[in-house]
Motif scaffolding. Structure first.
Motif, mmCIF file in Angstrom:
data_model
loop_
_atom_site.group_PDB
_atom_site.id
_atom_site.type_symbol
_atom_site.label_atom_id
_atom_site.label_comp_id
_atom_site.label_asym_id
_atom_site.label_seq_id
_atom_site.Cartn_x
_atom_site.Cartn_y
_atom_site.Cartn_z
ATOM 1 N N SER A 130 0.856 -1.181 0.000
ATOM 2 C CA SER A 130 0.000 0.000 0.000
ATOM 3 C C SER A 130 0.893 1.231 0.000
ATOM 4 C CB SER A 130 -0.908 0.023 1.234
ATOM 5 O OG SER A 130 -1.783 -1.079 1.241
ATOM 6 N N PRO A 145 -4.042 6.504 -1.316
ATOM 7 C CA PRO A 145 -3.297 5.243 -1.372
ATOM 8 C C PRO A 145 -3.794 4.323 -2.480
ATOM 9 C CG PRO A 145 -3.978 5.748 0.868
ATOM 10 C CD PRO A 145 -4.712 6.700 -0.023
ATOM 11 N N GLU A 146 -2.904 3.502 -2.974
ATOM 12 C CA GLU A 146 -3.247 2.480 -3.953
ATOM 13 C C GLU A 146 -2.532 1.188 -3.585
ATOM 14 O OE1 GLU A 146 -1.824 3.224 -7.911
ATOM 15 O OE2 GLU A 146 0.030 4.140 -7.211
ATOM 16 N N ILE A 147 -2.995 0.077 -4.150
ATOM 17 C CA ILE A 147 -2.376 -1.225 -3.891
ATOM 18 C C ILE A 147 -1.569 -1.643 -5.106
ATOM 19 C CG2 ILE A 147 -2.780 -3.660 -3.381
ATOM 20 C CD1 ILE A 147 -5.330 -2.821 -1.969
ATOM 21 N N THR A 164 -7.673 3.690 -1.949
ATOM 22 C CA THR A 164 -7.888 2.701 -0.894
ATOM 23 C C THR A 164 -7.715 3.332 0.477
ATOM 24 O OG1 THR A 164 -5.570 1.981 -0.847
ATOM 25 C CG2 THR A 164 -7.041 0.870 -2.403
ATOM 26 N N THR A 167 -5.551 -1.255 5.746
ATOM 27 C CA THR A 167 -4.676 -2.390 5.507
ATOM 28 C C THR A 167 -5.314 -3.393 4.546
ATOM 29 O OG1 THR A 167 -5.526 -3.612 7.405
ATOM 30 C CG2 THR A 167 -3.669 -2.132 7.801
ATOM 31 N N THR A 168 -4.581 -4.448 4.239
ATOM 32 C CA THR A 168 -5.036 -5.461 3.278
ATOM 33 C C THR A 168 -4.897 -6.865 3.862
ATOM 34 O OG1 THR A 168 -2.826 -5.535 2.308
ATOM 35 C CG2 THR A 168 -4.434 -4.060 1.258
ATOM 36 N N ALA A 179 -9.510 -5.595 0.313
ATOM 37 C CA ALA A 179 -9.138 -4.198 0.526
ATOM 38 C C ALA A 179 -10.391 -3.347 0.624
ATOM 39 C CB ALA A 179 -8.253 -3.704 -0.622
#
Length: 376
Positions: A130, A145-147, A164, A167-168, A179
């Motif tokens: 992230s 944010p991006e994954i 996003t 957390t993931t 997500a």
């Protein structure tokens, strides 16, 4: 949430984080330990260590020669460790390094600016990172944010989900990531509306599992058999259903994956974490606490019907580098960071404890850690 304002903390929180545990002031990664075969992977200013809670012994994995380490995770097989290190000559510039758990040469697998979380896929092939997108989000008119999926052996990264929050978690097939996809910002600090989704490399809109209004420090957890998901939200519902009116605190929510139902419990919760055997759920709850530093830890059965309070001194979680999470060592033992008054009435520190699922057998590991590292 990954934000440029992540360094603004209250005086109490600043005191807390500069005390006995790892100093993460420069990063936006949470304080979250990893567990393998009953041993904890801990990040300290002195280095990254494997801690045996039964004996208190520490084994050095990596020194912080290349810069302060802010986060670490075991590989799925346990033979390697991923460390996230902030560059000495940068600001929130991170190197993701992988090397043997027993110590030895490391390899650089990724570099990122304004990263905030990482999880290793169950098959060990990928890292779900992230990080803050370099481009402004059209919906939010700011960087979000991006994954990014990064091959753990090195290679080209794949950007799979933008906008996003939190957390993931990986699904067991190592192809999908759980997500939270933000869709709109709401009035009130830290409230975001969006969907709990299944992200992957497949093009198109990711499948939504639930819709919710969540806090910036959002985290969701999958049961070991992937039949249920628990998370905390101001309001939650099935996709397409009308959301309840958002409360002023976050509540425990549960998703039944098979039938798609979502229920919002009366229980206040900041996060919820399944035990490795899926028989219990650990819930952090700060809604009833008047303290700015501590929260309660409760343990529920898997059906979320019976709750037992096991600690009143757990460090209260926030978002970014203010986030502090407990976790499970095994199906009957929990680790958590307890807040202890050390000097006068305001000097406080975090102590690493283990405790039984029923609240018995609490053990303070901090003295053994400090003794072992006293001369380093």
């Amino acid at each position: 949430m990954l934000r440029n304002t992540m360094h603004r903390r209250s005086t109490a929180r600043r005191t807390l984080l500069t005390a006995t545990v790892a100093l993460l002031a420069a990063a936006c990664f949470p304080i979250e330990l990893d567990v393998r075969d009953g041993k904890l992977l801990i990040v300290r200013g002195e280095g990254t260590y494997v801690l045996d809670p039964a004996t208190g012994s520490l084994t050095l994995v990596r020194t912080p020669d290349q810069g302060p380490t802010v986060f670490a995770r075991f590989s799925p097989k346990g033979d390697e460790v991923l460390t996230v290190t902030e560059k000495k000559d940068g600001f929130n510039d991170f190197d993701f390094m992988v090397g043997p758990t027993a110590g030895g040469p490391t390899r650089l697998v990724y570099q990122a600016k304004d990263a905030g979380y990482v999880r290793w896929s169950p098959d060990g092939a990928l890292l779900a990172v992230s990080e803050l997108s370099p481009d402004k989000s059209k919906e939010f008119d700011k960087q979000m944010p991006e994954i990014v999926l990064v091959p753990s052996g090195g290679g080209e990264a794949a950007h799979i989900l933008k906008d996003t929050v939190g957390t993931t978690r990986w699904f067991k097939d190592s192809k999908r990531v759980l997500a939270f996809h933000a869709t709109s910002k709401l009035d009130g600090v830290g409230k975001t509306k969006g969907d709990l989704v299944v992200a992957s490399g497949v093009k198109g809109k990711p499948p939504a599992l639930a819709t919710a209004i969540v806090a910036d420090g959002f985290t969701a957890d999958l049961s070991p058999d992937e039949s249920h998901i628990v998370f905390a939200a101001y309001a939650c519902a099935a996709p397409g259903a009308k959301l309840p009116e958002a409360d002023f605190v976050t509540h425990l929510c549960e998703l039944d994956v098979a039938n798609g139902t979502v229920r919002q419990l009366d229980q206040q919760a900041d996060y919820a974490l399944y035990a490795p055997d899926g028989q219990h759920v650990l819930v952090g709850s700060s809604g009833s606490s008047f303290s700015t530093d501590v929260a309660e830890l409760r343990v529920a059965d898997a059906s979320l019907n019976a709750f037992t309070t096991i600690a009143h001194d757990s460090a209260k979680s926030g978002s970014g580098s203010d986030a502090v999470f407990p976790g499970w060592i095994d199906g009957t033992t929990i680790y958590y960071f307890g807040v202890k008054v050390t000097w006068g009435s305001t000097g406080k520190a975090m102590m690493l404890y283990t405790i039984g699922v029923d609240g018995t057998g609490r053990k303070n590991l901090q003295p053994a850690i400090e003794t072992a590292l006293a001369d380093q």
